[in-house]
Write a protein that holds these residues in place. Structure first.
Motif, PDB file in Angstrom:
ATOM      1  N   VAL A 168       0.860  -1.187   0.000  1.00 64.13           N
ATOM      2  CA  VAL A 168       0.000   0.000   0.000  1.00 64.13           C
ATOM      3  C   VAL A 168       0.894   1.234   0.000  1.00 64.13           C
ATOM      4  O   VAL A 168       1.885   1.289   0.741  1.00 64.13           O
ATOM      5  CB  VAL A 168      -0.918   0.046   1.244  1.00 64.13           C
ATOM      6  N   TYR A 169       0.560   2.221  -0.831  1.00 66.77           N
ATOM      7  CA  TYR A 169       1.232   3.519  -0.775  1.00 66.77           C
ATOM      8  C   TYR A 169       0.172   4.558  -0.431  1.00 66.77           C
ATOM      9  O   TYR A 169      -0.715   4.849  -1.225  1.00 66.77           O
ATOM     10  CB  TYR A 169       1.913   3.867  -2.096  1.00 66.77           C
ATOM     11  N   TYR A 170       0.272   5.095   0.787  1.00 66.89           N
ATOM     12  CA  TYR A 170      -0.699   6.037   1.347  1.00 66.89           C
ATOM     13  C   TYR A 170       0.002   7.385   1.433  1.00 66.89           C
ATOM     14  O   TYR A 170       0.998   7.526   2.151  1.00 66.89           O
ATOM     15  CB  TYR A 170      -1.126   5.500   2.709  1.00 66.89           C
ATOM     16  N   THR A 171      -0.484   8.383   0.697  1.00 67.47           N
ATOM     17  CA  THR A 171       0.275   9.617   0.559  1.00 67.47           C
ATOM     18  C   THR A 171      -0.631  10.838   0.582  1.00 67.47           C
ATOM     19  O   THR A 171      -1.838  10.741   0.825  1.00 67.47           O
ATOM     20  CB  THR A 171       1.111   9.568  -0.740  1.00 67.47           C
ATOM     21  N   GLU A 172      -0.033  11.995   0.334  1.00 71.17           N
ATOM     22  CA  GLU A 172      -0.746  13.262   0.209  1.00 71.17           C
ATOM     23  C   GLU A 172      -0.689  13.712  -1.251  1.00 71.17           C
ATOM     24  O   GLU A 172       0.333  13.543  -1.915  1.00 71.17           O
ATOM     25  CB  GLU A 172      -0.094  14.344   1.083  1.00 71.17           C
ATOM     26  N   THR A 173      -1.760  14.312  -1.712  1.00 71.97           N
ATOM     27  CA  THR A 173      -1.737  14.815  -3.085  1.00 71.97           C
ATOM     28  C   THR A 173      -0.793  16.011  -3.211  1.00 71.97           C
ATOM     29  O   THR A 173      -0.076  16.143  -4.189  1.00 71.97           O
ATOM     30  CB  THR A 173      -3.143  15.244  -3.543  1.00 71.97           C
ATOM     31  N   TRP A 195       5.002   4.013   2.103  1.00 72.41           N
ATOM     32  CA  TRP A 195       4.918   2.709   1.443  1.00 72.41           C
ATOM     33  C   TRP A 195       5.024   1.618   2.495  1.00 72.41           C
ATOM     34  O   TRP A 195       6.024   1.527   3.209  1.00 72.41           O
ATOM     35  CB  TRP A 195       6.060   2.601   0.431  1.00 72.41           C
ATOM     36  N   ARG A 196       4.001   0.795   2.576  1.00 76.59           N
ATOM     37  CA  ARG A 196       3.985  -0.299   3.547  1.00 76.59           C
ATOM     38  C   ARG A 196       3.738  -1.622   2.835  1.00 76.59           C
ATOM     39  O   ARG A 196       2.934  -1.706   1.915  1.00 76.59           O
ATOM     40  CB  ARG A 196       2.903  -0.082   4.618  1.00 76.59           C
ATOM     41  N   ILE A 197       4.440  -2.643   3.298  1.00 76.49           N
ATOM     42  CA  ILE A 197       4.240  -4.009   2.829  1.00 76.49           C
ATOM     43  C   ILE A 197       4.067  -4.883   4.063  1.00 76.49           C
ATOM     44  O   ILE A 197       4.875  -4.800   4.997  1.00 76.49           O
ATOM     45  CB  ILE A 197       5.435  -4.507   1.985  1.00 76.49           C
ATOM     46  N   MET A 198       3.033  -5.677   4.092  1.00 73.15           N
ATOM     47  CA  MET A 198       2.693  -6.476   5.268  1.00 73.15           C
ATOM     48  C   MET A 198       2.566  -5.565   6.492  1.00 73.15           C
ATOM     49  O   MET A 198       3.029  -5.890   7.596  1.00 73.15           O
ATOM     50  CB  MET A 198       3.740  -7.566   5.509  1.00 73.15           C
ATOM     51  N   SER A 199       1.965  -4.396   6.295  1.00 70.62           N
ATOM     52  CA  SER A 199       1.708  -3.403   7.349  1.00 70.62           C
ATOM     53  C   SER A 199       2.975  -2.832   7.973  1.00 70.62           C
ATOM     54  O   SER A 199       2.924  -2.226   9.042  1.00 70.62           O
ATOM     55  CB  SER A 199       0.824  -4.010   8.458  1.00 70.62           C
ATOM     56  N   GLU A 253       6.454  -0.341   7.431  1.00 67.03           N
ATOM     57  CA  GLU A 253       7.004   0.717   6.597  1.00 67.03           C
ATOM     58  C   GLU A 253       8.215   0.228   5.811  1.00 67.03           C
ATOM     59  O   GLU A 253       9.172  -0.298   6.374  1.00 67.03           O
ATOM     60  CB  GLU A 253       7.422   1.911   7.441  1.00 67.03           C
ATOM     61  N   ILE A 254       8.166   0.407   4.507  1.00 66.62           N
ATOM     62  CA  ILE A 254       9.284   0.112   3.627  1.00 66.62           C
ATOM     63  C   ILE A 254      10.015   1.405   3.279  1.00 66.62           C
ATOM     64  O   ILE A 254      11.247   1.464   3.249  1.00 66.62           O
ATOM     65  CB  ILE A 254       8.785  -0.580   2.338  1.00 66.62           C
ATOM     66  N   MET A 255       9.242   2.447   3.028  1.00 64.58           N
ATOM     67  CA  MET A 255       9.783   3.767   2.709  1.00 64.58           C
ATOM     68  C   MET A 255       8.730   4.791   3.102  1.00 64.58           C
ATOM     69  O   MET A 255       7.557   4.625   2.789  1.00 64.58           O
ATOM     70  CB  MET A 255      10.094   3.857   1.210  1.00 64.58           C
ATOM     71  N   GLU A 256       9.164   5.857   3.790  1.00 63.37           N
ATOM     72  CA  GLU A 256       8.190   6.844   4.242  1.00 63.37           C
ATOM     73  C   GLU A 256       7.764   7.771   3.108  1.00 63.37           C
ATOM     74  O   GLU A 256       6.600   8.112   2.972  1.00 63.37           O
ATOM     75  CB  GLU A 256       8.785   7.649   5.394  1.00 63.37           C
ATOM     76  N   ASP A 257       8.723   8.191   2.292  1.00 61.40           N
ATOM     77  CA  ASP A 257       8.417   9.095   1.183  1.00 61.40           C
ATOM     78  C   ASP A 257       9.655   9.200   0.306  1.00 61.40           C
ATOM     79  O   ASP A 257      10.694   8.585   0.588  1.00 61.40           O
ATOM     80  CB  ASP A 257       8.024  10.481   1.712  1.00 61.40           C
ATOM     81  N   TYR A 258       9.548   9.984  -0.754  1.00 62.77           N
ATOM     82  CA  TYR A 258      10.701  10.274  -1.604  1.00 62.77           C
ATOM     83  C   TYR A 258      10.717  11.770  -1.874  1.00 62.77           C
ATOM     84  O   TYR A 258       9.698  12.467  -1.697  1.00 62.77           O
ATOM     85  CB  TYR A 258      10.623   9.493  -2.925  1.00 62.77           C
ATOM     86  N   ARG A 311      15.917  10.844  -3.626  1.00 64.36           N
ATOM     87  CA  ARG A 311      16.253  10.084  -2.419  1.00 64.36           C
ATOM     88  C   ARG A 311      15.001   9.504  -1.776  1.00 64.36           C
ATOM     89  O   ARG A 311      13.892  10.006  -1.984  1.00 64.36           O
ATOM     90  CB  ARG A 311      17.021  10.946  -1.427  1.00 64.36           C
ATOM     91  N   ALA A 312      15.210   8.450  -0.988  1.00 61.43           N
ATOM     92  CA  ALA A 312      14.146   7.806  -0.224  1.00 61.43           C
ATOM     93  C   ALA A 312      14.291   8.194   1.242  1.00 61.43           C
ATOM     94  O   ALA A 312      15.411   8.391   1.736  1.00 61.43           O
ATOM     95  CB  ALA A 312      14.232   6.290  -0.368  1.00 61.43           C
ATOM     96  N   PHE A 313      13.153   8.285   1.934  1.00 64.70           N
ATOM     97  CA  PHE A 313      13.144   8.664   3.353  1.00 64.70           C
ATOM     98  C   PHE A 313      12.545   7.551   4.205  1.00 64.70           C
ATOM     99  O   PHE A 313      11.677   6.797   3.757  1.00 64.70           O
ATOM    100  CB  PHE A 313      12.327   9.948   3.541  1.00 64.70           C
ATOM    101  N   PHE A 314      13.022   7.508   5.454  1.00 64.76           N
ATOM    102  CA  PHE A 314      12.590   6.493   6.413  1.00 64.76           C
ATOM    103  C   PHE A 314      12.368   7.151   7.771  1.00 64.76           C
ATOM    104  O   PHE A 314      12.968   8.190   8.065  1.00 64.76           O
ATOM    105  CB  PHE A 314      13.655   5.389   6.535  1.00 64.76           C
ATOM    106  N   THR A 315      11.542   6.532   8.610  1.00 61.03           N
ATOM    107  CA  THR A 315      11.289   7.098   9.940  1.00 61.03           C
ATOM    108  C   THR A 315      11.922   6.285  11.061  1.00 61.03           C
ATOM    109  O   THR A 315      11.872   6.689  12.218  1.00 61.03           O
ATOM    110  CB  THR A 315       9.775   7.203  10.204  1.00 61.03           C
TER     111      THR A 315
END
Length: 255
Positions: free
Chosen positions: A37-42, A53-57, A59-64, A123-127
């Motif tokens: 699932v990719y849950y984002t802001e427009t 970006w989440r896989i199996m609930s 976080e894989i990547m927070e944003d780019y 770049r990719a971001f993580f929390t």
């Protein structure tokens, strides 16, 4: 006497577009038909801990983020068109950014058009952590690879991908840097950079269990992303027409 039937006009993804004005961000979520699932802001930085970006609930990547000639491409300044299969951001500079979360694989594509610049970085971001020592970073076959050191093997207890891979389609040579950056509450330990000599390019981001799997997937998506995007759009349109609803109210139809 029965009423004459209406002509069944096929529903297209394009006609269901919803436009969001600058600085009036709306939440939107896309799935890949599986566990992604990719849950984002427009139009804006993520506001919820569940976004990204989440896989199996997980976080894989927070944003780019994307920088053009050193300037951040600020999504708050974009007008956004949201489609069932993708979203398109249009900036005052004329740059167009199209985001597509692909079906059935762990990958996304960011297409950029109308570029008029010399350099671009992504770049990719993580929390998870703001400490660069908590990340494993590598470069192979023109692909930036990032993993979290606390999760280097996928197993039953941690059943989600390990590596993120970032590359550019069409074999454009990249430079890589371990420079750090933040975006809201998220952190990035590295980025990829390139010199631009044309007006468009496509950024590929994938997730995989191993380095080799991630590299293979990044190459496959880079070679076939246009067909994969069209396949996703067709699936959406097939679904819309299978459960066909069309009224005299176009706003109601979009809902």
């Amino acid at each position: 006497m029965s009423q004459p039937g209406h002509e069944r006009i096929p529903i297209t993804a394009d006609e269901l577009m919803i436009e969001v004005s600058q600085r009036l961000s709306r939440e939107v979520a896309y799935t890949n038909k599986q566990a992604g699932v990719y849950y984002t802001e427009t139009n804006g930085v993520h506001r919820s801990g569940w976004q990204g970006w989440r896989i199996m609930s997980t976080e894989i990547m927070e944003d780019y983020s994307i920088h053009i000639d050193g300037q951040w491409l600020n999504t708050k300044e974009a007008k956004t068109k949201v489609y069932p299969h993708q979203l398109v951001r249009e900036y005052a500079s004329g740059i167009q950014e199209t985001f597509t979360f692909l079906d059935s694989i762990n990958a996304l594509v960011v297409e950029l058009e109308n570029l008029d610049c010399n350099e671009l970085s992504a770049r990719a971001f993580f929390t998870d952590s703001h400490d660069p020592n908590d990340y494993e970073i590598g470069v192979e076959d023109n692909i930036l690879l990032i993993a979290k050191k606390k999760h280097l093997i996928r197993n039953q207890n941690e059943n989600y991908p390990v590596w993120i891979g970032i590359t550019i389609a069409n074999g454009i040579d990249l430079k890589f840097s371990r420079t750090m950056d933040t975006l809201g509450s998220a952190f990035s330990p590295a980025n990829c950079q390139l010199s631009i000599n044309n007006s468009q390019l496509s950024i590929i981001v994938v997730a995989g269990d191993t380095k080799s799997q991630t590299i293979t997937l990044a190459k496959q998506v880079a070679q076939n992303y246009l067909a994969l995007i069209e396949k996703r759009k067709k699936r959406m349109e097939d679904l819309l027409n299978y459960s066909y609803v069309r009224t005299d109210n176009k706003r109601f139809d979009k809902a």
